[in-house]
Design a protein around this motif. Sequence first.
Motif, PDB file in Angstrom:
ATOM      1  N   GLN A  14       0.834  -1.203   0.000  1.00 43.29           N
ATOM      2  CA  GLN A  14       0.000   0.000   0.000  1.00 43.29           C
ATOM      3  C   GLN A  14       0.869   1.254   0.000  1.00 43.29           C
ATOM      4  O   GLN A  14       0.588   2.224  -0.719  1.00 43.29           O
ATOM      5  CB  GLN A  14      -0.915  -0.007   1.225  1.00 43.29           C
ATOM      6  CG  GLN A  14      -1.830   1.214   1.312  1.00 43.29           C
ATOM      7  CD  GLN A  14      -2.688   1.198   2.573  1.00 43.29           C
ATOM      8  OE1 GLN A  14      -3.066   0.139   3.065  1.00 43.29           O
ATOM      9  NE2 GLN A  14      -2.979   2.382   3.105  1.00 43.29           N
ATOM     10  N   GLY A  17       2.029   2.176  -3.273  1.00 45.38           N
ATOM     11  CA  GLY A  17       0.975   2.555  -4.211  1.00 45.38           C
ATOM     12  C   GLY A  17       0.469   1.403  -5.062  1.00 45.38           C
ATOM     13  O   GLY A  17      -0.218   1.621  -6.060  1.00 45.38           O
ATOM     14  N   THR A  20      -4.789  -0.312  -2.850  1.00 45.41           N
ATOM     15  CA  THR A  20      -5.537   0.706  -2.116  1.00 45.41           C
ATOM     16  C   THR A  20      -5.841   0.204  -0.707  1.00 45.41           C
ATOM     17  O   THR A  20      -5.820  -1.006  -0.449  1.00 45.41           O
ATOM     18  CB  THR A  20      -6.867   1.034  -2.819  1.00 45.41           C
ATOM     19  OG1 THR A  20      -7.718  -0.132  -2.783  1.00 45.41           O
ATOM     20  CG2 THR A  20      -6.639   1.453  -4.270  1.00 45.41           C
ATOM     21  N   ASP A  22      -8.712  -0.034   0.738  1.00 46.73           N
ATOM     22  CA  ASP A  22      -9.877  -0.923   0.686  1.00 46.73           C
ATOM     23  C   ASP A  22      -9.514  -2.294   0.139  1.00 46.73           C
ATOM     24  O   ASP A  22     -10.009  -3.313   0.634  1.00 46.73           O
ATOM     25  CB  ASP A  22     -10.995  -0.301  -0.161  1.00 46.73           C
ATOM     26  CG  ASP A  22     -11.860   0.656   0.643  1.00 46.73           C
ATOM     27  OD1 ASP A  22     -11.619   0.784   1.863  1.00 46.73           O
ATOM     28  OD2 ASP A  22     -12.770   1.280   0.070  1.00 46.73           O
ATOM     29  N   ARG A 138     -12.665  -4.508 -10.318  1.00 41.87           N
ATOM     30  CA  ARG A 138     -13.250  -3.223  -9.952  1.00 41.87           C
ATOM     31  C   ARG A 138     -14.717  -3.187 -10.374  1.00 41.87           C
ATOM     32  O   ARG A 138     -15.066  -3.649 -11.461  1.00 41.87           O
ATOM     33  CB  ARG A 138     -12.503  -2.076 -10.623  1.00 41.87           C
ATOM     34  CG  ARG A 138     -11.121  -1.815 -10.064  1.00 41.87           C
ATOM     35  CD  ARG A 138     -10.507  -0.557 -10.662  1.00 41.87           C
ATOM     36  NE  ARG A 138      -9.184  -0.295 -10.101  1.00 41.87           N
ATOM     37  CZ  ARG A 138      -8.055  -0.799 -10.572  1.00 41.87           C
ATOM     38  NH1 ARG A 138      -8.093  -1.614 -11.626  1.00 41.87           N
ATOM     39  NH2 ARG A 138      -6.905  -0.519 -10.013  1.00 41.87           N
TER      40      ARG A 138
END
Length: 342
Positions: A14, A17, A20, A22, A138
């Motif tokens: 995280q 990067g 995320t 979540d 996603r």
Amino acid sequence: MPAISLTRHLIEEQRLGHVTPDLRLLLEVVARACKRISVAVGKGALGDVLGEAGGEAGSINVQGEAQKKLDVISNEILLEANAWGGHLAACASEEMAHCEPIPDAFPRGNYLLVFDPLDGSSNIDINASVGTIFSVLRCPEGTAAVEDAHFLQAGRTQVAAGYCLYGPSTMLVLTIGHGTHAFTLDREQGSFVLTRADLRIPETTREFAINMSNQRHWEAPTQAYVADLLAGTDGPRGKDFNMRWVAAMVADVHRILTRGGIFIYPWDRKDPSKPGKLRLMYEANPMAMLVEQAGGAATNGRTRILDIEPESLHQRVPVFLGSRDEVEAATGYHLRHDGNAA
């Protein structure tokens, strides 16, 4: 050097990067659910989890396959664990006809979770390895009500994929698009610990995995490819091959990630109405992502699996995955056959 837990690994990713907040929390929830499934699998007959679901009459899932008790238990564990965290918009499971949106009582997140709750469940009653396979996508922006169609994304769009293998030790193998990493469950500590970072599949191999009992049903290029493997040093491949077959995709793929090989589940004429045995969304896509991130390759015999555009939630495909050179060789047999037939 201190052991690196799954939580620490994900936090470090995280900070880079790569994941995320979540998604990190979602993967931790999935890992916790897998630990619960591992406990249920480990109890075996002591936990009254063996045998068919639905008693003597048996229970059939949406795929038309007999359900084991642990199929149902594992599915319920994953659904319950992911319902309330606020990281998901919906789940889709091999055991359910349609996707299941997160209940209105809980906040909804921006991800979709796809899973095969217990791969290789026919191995349960003989105390052989089984596993859980999962994939994260996603949720399309602006989606008010999630439907099956929102899951129909090519495998290359996956943001994470993994499996948990319930064997002599419980192992979680995970990718978030930056290499494939293996974690082993420390039962005393109750946490997954990084035991192999950046798995790499050897490009060449002398091992293949396929169900030879279906040989008479295979199409011609698959027949020709396997015949050349079996011909050994006297054949066109010029080397001897060994065959390995666990009859659980998780276990066979784990062996390939560990030491190389090619896993094959081709189309066959035994049930010509089905374009393959394995499911694109629940098995082929997540395994293809893991294998590619480890330097291997994955095709349906003609096309890269991660480039296939899904047409239905339970779509089936042939699968050829593993050591890059061998997958390319097997794919070449099929493409040359198609070219000669044109």
